[in-house]
Design an enzyme around this catalytic site. Structure first.
Site, PDB file in Angstrom:
ATOM      1  N   MET A 119      23.180  -2.379  59.847  1.00  0.00           N
ATOM      2  CA  MET A 119      21.854  -2.923  60.140  1.00  0.00           C
ATOM      3  C   MET A 119      21.971  -4.403  60.500  1.00  0.00           C
ATOM      4  SD  MET A 119      19.717  -1.291  56.955  1.00  0.00           S
ATOM      5  CE  MET A 119      21.015  -1.366  55.757  1.00  0.00           C
ATOM      6  N   PRO A 122      24.452 -10.907  63.292  1.00  0.00           N
ATOM      7  CA  PRO A 122      24.659 -12.346  63.062  1.00  0.00           C
ATOM      8  C   PRO A 122      23.329 -13.103  62.998  1.00  0.00           C
ATOM      9  CG  PRO A 122      26.225 -11.533  64.693  1.00  0.00           C
ATOM     10  CD  PRO A 122      25.300 -10.386  64.379  1.00  0.00           C
ATOM     11  N   GLY A 125      19.126 -10.554  59.051  1.00  0.00           N
ATOM     12  CA  GLY A 125      19.521  -9.686  57.942  1.00  0.00           C
ATOM     13  C   GLY A 125      18.285  -9.152  57.243  1.00  0.00           C
ATOM     14  N   SER A 152      29.888  -3.049  55.201  1.00  0.00           N
ATOM     15  CA  SER A 152      30.751  -2.482  54.158  1.00  0.00           C
ATOM     16  C   SER A 152      31.439  -1.238  54.703  1.00  0.00           C
ATOM     17  CB  SER A 152      29.933  -2.085  52.926  1.00  0.00           C
ATOM     18  OG  SER A 152      29.199  -3.185  52.465  1.00  0.00           O
ATOM     19  N   ALA A 172       8.577  -1.859  64.802  1.00  0.00           N
ATOM     20  CA  ALA A 172       9.266  -0.948  63.873  1.00  0.00           C
ATOM     21  C   ALA A 172       9.353   0.468  64.448  1.00  0.00           C
ATOM     22  CB  ALA A 172       8.536  -0.928  62.532  1.00  0.00           C
ATOM     23  N   PRO A 236      14.719   3.956  47.444  1.00  0.00           N
ATOM     24  CA  PRO A 236      14.866   4.112  45.989  1.00  0.00           C
ATOM     25  C   PRO A 236      16.295   4.481  45.589  1.00  0.00           C
ATOM     26  CG  PRO A 236      12.834   5.143  46.711  1.00  0.00           C
ATOM     27  CD  PRO A 236      13.581   4.733  47.952  1.00  0.00           C
ATOM     28  N   GLU A 238      19.124   3.862  47.226  1.00  0.00           N
ATOM     29  CA  GLU A 238      20.048   2.753  47.477  1.00  0.00           C
ATOM     30  C   GLU A 238      19.889   1.644  46.444  1.00  0.00           C
ATOM     31  OE1 GLU A 238      19.207   3.388  52.157  1.00  0.00           O
ATOM     32  OE2 GLU A 238      19.615   1.345  51.509  1.00  0.00           O
ATOM     33  N   GLN A 275      29.911 -19.249  15.686  1.00  0.00           N
ATOM     34  CA  GLN A 275      28.535 -18.726  15.736  1.00  0.00           C
ATOM     35  C   GLN A 275      28.033 -18.643  17.191  1.00  0.00           C
ATOM     36  OE1 GLN A 275      25.091 -21.033  14.447  1.00  0.00           O
ATOM     37  NE2 GLN A 275      24.546 -19.333  13.112  1.00  0.00           N
ATOM     38  N   GLY A 336      39.542 -21.243  30.301  1.00  0.00           N
ATOM     39  CA  GLY A 336      40.234 -21.349  31.605  1.00  0.00           C
ATOM     40  C   GLY A 336      40.723 -20.019  32.136  1.00  0.00           C
TER      41      GLY A 336
HETATM   42  C1  LIG Z   1      29.699  -8.180  51.089  1.00  0.00           C
HETATM   43  C2  LIG Z   1      28.506  -7.797  51.914  1.00  0.00           C
HETATM   44  C3  LIG Z   1      28.306  -6.459  52.223  1.00  0.00           C
HETATM   45  C4  LIG Z   1      27.233  -6.090  53.031  1.00  0.00           C
HETATM   46  N1  LIG Z   1      27.113  -4.790  53.434  1.00  0.00           N
HETATM   47  C5  LIG Z   1      26.213  -4.480  54.411  1.00  0.00           C
HETATM   48  C6  LIG Z   1      26.223  -3.192  55.027  1.00  0.00           C
HETATM   49  O1  LIG Z   1      27.015  -2.319  54.673  1.00  0.00           O
HETATM   50  N2  LIG Z   1      25.335  -2.966  56.040  1.00  0.00           N
HETATM   51  C7  LIG Z   1      24.452  -3.915  56.464  1.00  0.00           C
HETATM   52  O2  LIG Z   1      23.694  -3.643  57.375  1.00  0.00           O
HETATM   53  N3  LIG Z   1      24.411  -5.139  55.888  1.00  0.00           N
HETATM   54  C8  LIG Z   1      25.281  -5.448  54.890  1.00  0.00           C
HETATM   55  N4  LIG Z   1      25.285  -6.694  54.318  1.00  0.00           N
HETATM   56  C9  LIG Z   1      24.296  -7.673  54.759  1.00  0.00           C
HETATM   57  C10 LIG Z   1      23.244  -7.985  53.698  1.00  0.00           C
HETATM   58  O3  LIG Z   1      22.417  -6.880  53.495  1.00  0.00           O
HETATM   59  C11 LIG Z   1      22.485  -9.242  54.177  1.00  0.00           C
HETATM   60  O4  LIG Z   1      23.383 -10.322  54.081  1.00  0.00           O
HETATM   61  C12 LIG Z   1      21.236  -9.486  53.375  1.00  0.00           C
HETATM   62  O5  LIG Z   1      20.274  -8.501  53.628  1.00  0.00           O
HETATM   63  C13 LIG Z   1      20.625 -10.870  53.675  1.00  0.00           C
HETATM   64  O6  LIG Z   1      20.501 -11.071  55.041  1.00  0.00           O
HETATM   65  P1  LIG Z   1      21.062 -12.421  55.691  1.00  0.00           P
HETATM   66  O7  LIG Z   1      22.468 -12.602  55.235  1.00  0.00           O
HETATM   67  O8  LIG Z   1      20.817 -12.390  57.146  1.00  0.00           O
HETATM   68  O9  LIG Z   1      20.220 -13.584  55.031  1.00  0.00           O
HETATM   69  P2  LIG Z   1      18.792 -14.099  55.542  1.00  0.00           P
HETATM   70  O10 LIG Z   1      17.913 -12.965  55.821  1.00  0.00           O
HETATM   71  O11 LIG Z   1      19.015 -15.122  56.599  1.00  0.00           O
HETATM   72  O12 LIG Z   1      18.258 -14.824  54.222  1.00  0.00           O
HETATM   73  C14 LIG Z   1      18.613 -16.162  53.865  1.00  0.00           C
HETATM   74  C15 LIG Z   1      17.785 -16.552  52.636  1.00  0.00           C
HETATM   75  O13 LIG Z   1      16.404 -16.512  52.954  1.00  0.00           O
HETATM   76  C16 LIG Z   1      15.727 -15.697  52.027  1.00  0.00           C
HETATM   77  N5  LIG Z   1      14.614 -15.002  52.652  1.00  0.00           N
HETATM   78  C17 LIG Z   1      14.636 -14.234  53.764  1.00  0.00           C
HETATM   79  N6  LIG Z   1      13.412 -13.728  53.991  1.00  0.00           N
HETATM   80  C18 LIG Z   1      12.620 -14.168  52.977  1.00  0.00           C
HETATM   81  C19 LIG Z   1      11.242 -13.968  52.638  1.00  0.00           C
HETATM   82  N7  LIG Z   1      10.443 -13.186  53.361  1.00  0.00           N
HETATM   83  N8  LIG Z   1      10.764 -14.580  51.533  1.00  0.00           N
HETATM   84  C20 LIG Z   1      11.563 -15.359  50.778  1.00  0.00           C
HETATM   85  N9  LIG Z   1      12.865 -15.582  51.044  1.00  0.00           N
HETATM   86  C21 LIG Z   1      13.384 -14.981  52.128  1.00  0.00           C
HETATM   87  C22 LIG Z   1      16.760 -14.698  51.550  1.00  0.00           C
HETATM   88  O14 LIG Z   1      16.397 -14.115  50.320  1.00  0.00           O
HETATM   89  C23 LIG Z   1      17.982 -15.582  51.450  1.00  0.00           C
HETATM   90  O15 LIG Z   1      17.966 -16.279  50.243  1.00  0.00           O
HETATM   91  C24 LIG Z   1      26.320  -7.074  53.478  1.00  0.00           C
HETATM   92  C25 LIG Z   1      26.508  -8.408  53.129  1.00  0.00           C
HETATM   93  C26 LIG Z   1      27.602  -8.783  52.397  1.00  0.00           C
HETATM   94  C27 LIG Z   1      27.828 -10.241  52.131  1.00  0.00           C
END
Ligand SMILES: Cc1cc2nc3c(=O)[nH]c(=O)nc-3n(C[C@H](O)[C@H](O)[C@H](O)COP(=O)(O)OP(=O)(O)OC[C@H]3O[C@@H](n4cnc5c(N)ncnc54)[C@H](O)[C@@H]3O)c2cc1C
Length: 373
Positions: A119, A122, A125, A152, A172, A236, A238, A275, A336
């Site tokens: 999903m 760059p 997310g 992943s 959507a 749910p 996931e 303690q 450590g």
């Molecule tokens: C090890 C790892 C495995 C992963 N595996 C997968 C996978 O298998 N498939 C896949 O598709 N993705 C995967 N991901 C991606 C992961 O789901 C996203 O990194 C995550 O959803 C956050 O998106 P982003 O990194 O773009 O952060 P952003 O969306 O840019 O968010 C940055 C910050 O802004 C905050 N933010 C964003 N929107 C809001 C809002 N509306 N209100 C308040 N705060 C907000 C976020 O909480 C976060 O703190 C993986 C990521 C990692 C690091």
């Protein structure tokens, strides 16, 4: 639990301790576990345990998945993302056509095809609707173009569910999921195995799709525009799996910490005698007990088909945040040694951090919970 599940747990533990644990250090160095262990897990009937037997699965239910997930999490074995594999299998089971189920599920259960779901991109997310990957119909096929990151199982994946826009004008409703078989797939490229602070044995990768042709049969469910709804309906499952893993990791961390403080000496007594140590571990033990009651209830609700997305989001939010707190507390009691990768608690600490980010961040969980108020 039932006697059957206990027997299943024994075989899981045997596999993890005899076959997976000995290879974990090498997998962490390499950045992936390799295909062989996936096939071995398939051979032992440990993959797709809650997929019906008719499609090659184990014919069990979510509790089988929970047992697997718990036993891996409490040992800090994070190399095989079996939960992502199962999530992918569930998309195919719940939304795929009969032909798609027959084509993919038996091979996933056998470990021949490792599953991934793509999903994140760059540029986006949390805001899934902002994806730019396009799937355009052309001469009886979809042409897929775009890139994904943080995927992943990405390096080992033989089957990737790619979320793409089939009609960008529809928001959507213009999103669809395409099934990409990665072997000998022109235009498909796996980028780097990403260098993460934790989950060192797990292959999280970038994926590139350069005019990849996917036949119309590869559209999940056979109809365009269903992608977003398909993603939402499986939330749910996931989110609970992340909560289950979080609690088991807390239990594992608590256990190794108790062992450590009971033998480590300081000021003429064991660290367990201070303690402060007792109070800190009493807090962790209490969180585990409270969490166990909630997570088990969520498992029961999921089995009964009544776990809603809001409650599952609470399980993910609470579980991942509590895991972070508990493991931080435990690590401190190692001094450590806790900071050393050689120590399980150190690895659990870095592995725990992602739980608050993937599968929807804690902030997104709070948004979902708040919307349900
Ligand atoms: C090890 C790892 C495995 C992963 N595996 C997968 C996978 O298998 N498939 C896949 O598709 N993705 C995967 N991901 C991606 C992961 O789901 C996203 O990194 C995550 O959803 C956050 O998106 P982003 O990194 O773009 O952060 P952003 O969306 O840019 O968010 C940055 C910050 O802004 C905050 N933010 C964003 N929107 C809001 C809002 N509306 N209100 C308040 N705060 C907000 C976020 O909480 C976060 O703190 C993986 C990521 C990692 C690091």
């Amino acid at each position: 639990m039932t006697p059957d599940l206990e027997t299943f747990r024994d075989s899981v533990v045997r596999f993890l301790e005899e076959e997976m644990q000995p290879q974990d250090a090498a997998a962490r160095q390499r950045g992936h576990v390799g295909h062989e262990i996936w096939r071995r897990a398939g051979e032992l009937g440990l993959l797709c345990t809650d997929i019906p037997e008719a499609w090659g699965g184990g014919g069990g239910d979510f509790r089988h998945e929970a047992v697997l997930c718990e036993e891996m999490a409490c040992r800090g074995l994070t190399g095989m993302s079996m939960s992502v594999h199962s999530i992918v299998a569930h998309y195919i089971l719940n939304h795929g056509t009969e032909a798609q189920k027959q084509r993919y599920l038996p091979r996933m259960a056998a470990g021949e095809l490792v599953g991934a779901i793509a999903m994140t991109e760059p540029g986006t997310g949390s805001d899934l609707q902002g994806i730019r990957t396009r799937a355009q119909r052309h001469e009886g096929a979809y042409v897929l173009h775009g890139s994904k990151t943080f995927i992943s199982n990405g390096f080992l994946a033989g089957l990737v569910l790619v979320v793409a826009k089939t009609d960008p004008a529809l928001g959507a409703k213009g999103m669809s999921i395409l099934i990409v078989e990665t072997e000998n797939c022109p235009g498909y490229r796996v980028g780097r195995v990403l260098d993460k602070i934790g989950l060192k044995a797990q292959d999280t990768s970038e994926l590139f799709f350069d005019q990849v042709r996917v036949s119309e049969d590869g559209l999940l469910g056979g109809r365009e525009g269903l992608g977003f709804a398909q993603l939402m309906s499986d939330l749910p499952y996931e989110r609970l799996i992340i909560g289950v893993a979080a609690l088991a990791a807390m239990e594992g961390a608590y256990k190794v910490t108790l062992e450590h403080v009971r033998q480590r000496q300081a000021f003429g007594q064991t660290v367990a005698d201070f303690q402060n140590t007792k109070f800190k571990l009493a807090e962790v033990a209490t969180e585990i007990q409270v969490g166990r009651a909630f997570i088990d209830r969520c498992v029961e609700d999921l089995l009964a088909g009544r776990l809603d997305t809001v409650t599952a989001s609470m399980a993910k939010l609470w579980g991942s945040e509590a895991q972070g707190r508990a493991i931080d507390t435990c690590l401190q009691l190692f001094g450590g040694y806790g900071y050393m990768n050689e120590y399980l608690i150190g690895r659990m600490y870095t592995d725990a951090r992602i739980q608050r980010i993937y599968g929807g961040t804690s902030e997104i969980m709070k948004e979902v919970i708040a919307r349900g108020m």
